[in-house]
Design an enzyme around this catalytic site. Structure first.
Site, short mmCIF file in Angstrom:
data_model
loop_
_atom_site.label_atom_id
_atom_site.label_comp_id
_atom_site.label_asym_id
_atom_site.label_seq_id
_atom_site.Cartn_x
_atom_site.Cartn_y
_atom_site.Cartn_z
N CYS A 224 0.63 -1.26 -0.44
CA CYS A 224 0.44 0.09 0.20
C CYS A 224 0.91 0.93 -0.01
O CYS A 224 -0.07 2.07 -0.21
CB CYS A 224 -1.06 0.04 1.59
SG CYS A 224 -2.01 -1.54 1.20
N HIS A 303 12.27 1.10 5.20
CA HIS A 303 12.07 -0.52 4.86
C HIS A 303 12.53 -1.15 6.61
O HIS A 303 14.14 -1.66 6.76
CB HIS A 303 13.14 -0.77 3.98
CG HIS A 303 12.56 -1.71 2.85
ND1 HIS A 303 11.88 -3.62 3.78
CD2 HIS A 303 12.29 -1.79 1.90
CE1 HIS A 303 11.96 -4.16 2.82
NE2 HIS A 303 11.78 -3.33 1.38
N HIS A 387 -2.31 19.20 6.95
CA HIS A 387 -2.97 19.02 7.04
C HIS A 387 -2.28 16.88 7.17
O HIS A 387 -1.14 17.44 6.70
CB HIS A 387 -3.46 19.09 5.73
CG HIS A 387 -4.12 20.33 5.70
ND1 HIS A 387 -5.68 20.46 6.33
CD2 HIS A 387 -3.03 21.27 5.13
CE1 HIS A 387 -5.47 21.42 5.56
NE2 HIS A 387 -5.11 22.27 5.60
N HIS A 391 -3.07 6.82 5.59
CA HIS A 391 -3.17 5.89 4.97
C HIS A 391 -4.47 4.83 5.42
O HIS A 391 -4.08 4.50 6.51
CB HIS A 391 -2.17 4.62 4.75
CG HIS A 391 -2.51 3.78 4.43
ND1 HIS A 391 -3.33 3.39 2.95
CD2 HIS A 391 -1.97 2.16 4.67
CE1 HIS A 391 -3.68 1.50 2.85
NE2 HIS A 391 -2.60 1.48 3.91
N HIS A 420 -14.31 5.30 5.37
CA HIS A 420 -15.75 5.33 5.42
C HIS A 420 -16.48 4.83 4.06
O HIS A 420 -17.61 4.40 3.82
CB HIS A 420 -16.29 5.98 6.24
CG HIS A 420 -18.08 6.05 6.27
ND1 HIS A 420 -18.38 6.51 5.64
CD2 HIS A 420 -18.96 5.10 7.20
CE1 HIS A 420 -20.07 6.22 6.39
NE2 HIS A 420 -19.75 5.57 7.09
N ASN A 424 -10.54 0.35 1.96
CA ASN A 424 -8.94 0.68 1.73
C ASN A 424 -8.38 0.70 0.28
O ASN A 424 -8.60 -0.62 -0.33
CB ASN A 424 -8.18 -0.39 3.18
CG ASN A 424 -7.03 -0.44 2.63
OD1 ASN A 424 -6.19 -0.13 1.86
ND2 ASN A 424 -6.24 -1.58 3.22
#
Length: 496
Positions: A224, A303, A387, A391, A420, A424
């Site tokens: 993702c 990573h 802001h 994810h 919502h 995802n």
């Protein structure tokens, strides 16, 4: 009688003391330079213009010295501007909005689960409990192949979903920016779980008849957070190739990855992942500066794949019955927390004001030297960003980051509402969140945005953007027909 004095330590609001400290530290150079400049100005006024003129005439400079000095100044300035990194602008972006016929309300999802997993009622109950607490709404969408009973995850159906999502996003981007296919110099596509041959990037080249010398890249298997990896790759390429445009496409194809087995850890993605995609136009052309929405400030990548647990916490494999799916480890949240810690430790000194960095340093020294039990100081990232786009991997992810970064409900509103409304959507979720902030009319010139994404491997990546101009509330986009209803209250449990 002794005079009763107030308790000053309890009457003083410490937050104002901290604000004063932050203002002092962050403007320390101003406080130092202003008295020096004022002293120099007063001294010049005291000397008078006649004496200054006499002093200037008394200085004799050789012509050769003047030429050499001028050449040196020009040479240093040229080297500085040539070595300075090019500014990378996000001109605009477009998010895919699935048609209403693709909707999967809770009742439909559970009915399909009961029919598909009729021999495993415990698996059905597990999915229902997950869905009740997921934070997803009734309007999330799945591709047509998943609406069949049983699902039909064919290669043809997967290609159809990819073409629909990707081409729709790129068409919307072309319409927004006025860009022509021949103007594209760099193309980057990321899709973690669907990697056909020819690649998705080749599919785009074929559809839009892009130039034969285009630099195209196809990223797969990166989870993702691959969207920010694509942005990082685009940045590096744009630094190397002047006067270029780059298209970045982020998506996840659901069709071939719907798990039909009974392993609970592999059923989780069925409940959370939904259709989505986004296309972004980045450019290093100076003429794009005036109309570009954002400027890329930096990308920080972490990573943790060197650790075996981190490497296997999101793992594609077959279950005992030979059915393929994504296994989500129970240690996922703990590993994500460690990856986030490493990432913010790197990005903190790059973005935080001096006041927060000093407080963090003093606390760290105190814990090392005086008392290891001292509570670690968590920097206030709200001073660095207006802001936050976290994810939308799941409700637990957003809850943990809100708690650990001490964010308000408004700071995580975009993430919760994107989860919502769209679910995802993997690497494209950050752009649905950015679009939500714009649709609410909250993005002002100079605002800073922090995008945070997690991905298999295990990775935590961050991107920092600065708003280039006040963004007008868009008349189109994925939130066009529903932004007036948001934010909505999301209960802890939705009873099905």
């Amino acid at each position: 009688m002794a005079q009763i004095l107030p308790n000053f330590t309890s009457s003083v609001k410490l937050k104002y003391v901290k604000l004063g400290y932050q203002y002092l530290i962050n403007h320390i150079l101003t406080f130092i330079l202003v008295p020096i400049i004022a002293s120099i100005a007063l001294e010049i006024l005291r000397i008078g213009p006649h004496e200054l003129l006499a002093m200037a005439q008394s200085v004799q400079l050789d012509t050769l010295q003047v030429l050499c000095s001028t050449f040196l100044i020009i040479f240093i300035s040229t080297v500085y501007f040539m070595s300075k990194p090019r500014s990378i602008y996000l001109v605009d972006y477009a998010c895919y909005k699935p048609p209403v016929t693709f909707r999967v309300p809770f009742a439909t999802f559970m009915e399909h689960s009961r029919l598909i997993l009729k021999e495993n009622p415990k698996s059905v109950d597990f999915q229902m409990r997950i869905l009740e607490r997921s934070g997803l709404g009734e309007e999330t969408c799945l591709p047509p192949a998943i609406h069949y009973i049983p699902p039909k995850p064919t290669m043809e159906a997967a290609r159809g979903e990819a073409e629909l999502v990707i081409f729709s996003s790129i068409d919307a981007l072309f319409e927004k920016t006025g860009l022509k296919p021949k103007d594209i110099d760099i193309l980057i596509v990321n899709c973690s779980l669907f990697s056909p041959t020819p690649s998705l990037s080749a599919m785009i080249v074929n559809k839009y008849k892009l130039r034969s010398n285009i630099r195209s890249f196809n990223l797969s298997g990166m989870g993702c957070s691959a969207g920010l990896i694509s942005i990082d790759l685009a940045r590096d390429l744009l630094q190397t190739h002047p006067n270029s445009n780059a298209i970045v496409v982020s998506t996840e194809i659901i069709t071939p990855n719907y798990y039909q087995g009974k392993e609970r850890a592999m059923l989780l993605p069925n409940c959370l992942f939904r259709m989505g995609g986004a296309a972004m136009l980045l450019s290093n052309k100076r003429r794009e500066r005036s109309r570009a929405k954002y400027r890329l400030v930096r990308v920080v990548r972490t990573h943790k794949g060197g650790d075996d647990k981190a490497f296997r916490c999101v793992y594609e494999e077959e279950d005992a019955q030979g059915k393929c799916g994504i296994n989500l480890s129970k240690d996922l949240m703990a590993i994500a927390a460690e990856a986030l810690k490493s990432n913010i430790t790197t990005i903190g000194p790059l973005v935080l004001p001096a006041s927060e960095q000093l407080l963090f340093l003093f606390t760290l020294i105190g814990r090392k030297i005086f008392n290891p039990k001292w509570k670690p100081y968590i920097p206030d990232f709200k001073l660095a960003f207006e802001h936050f786009c976290i994810h939308a991997g799941g409700r637990a992810v957003i809850d943990e980051l809100q708690k650990n970064l001490q964010l308000s409900a408004e700071h995580v509103e975009a993430s919760r509402m994107a989860l919502h409304r769209f679910g995802n959507t993997s690497s494209s979720s950050l752009w649905y969140e950015m679009s939500y902030i714009e649709a609410k009319g909250r993005m002002k010139k100079g605002d800073r945005v922090w995008q945070i994404a997690f991905g298999s491997g295990f990775k935590c990546n961050s991107a920092v953007w600065k708003c280039n101009r006040t963004v007008k509330t868009p008349a189109d986009g994925p939130w066009q027909d529903c932004i007036d209803r948001y934010p909505v209250h999301i209960p802890e449990v939705v009873k099905l």
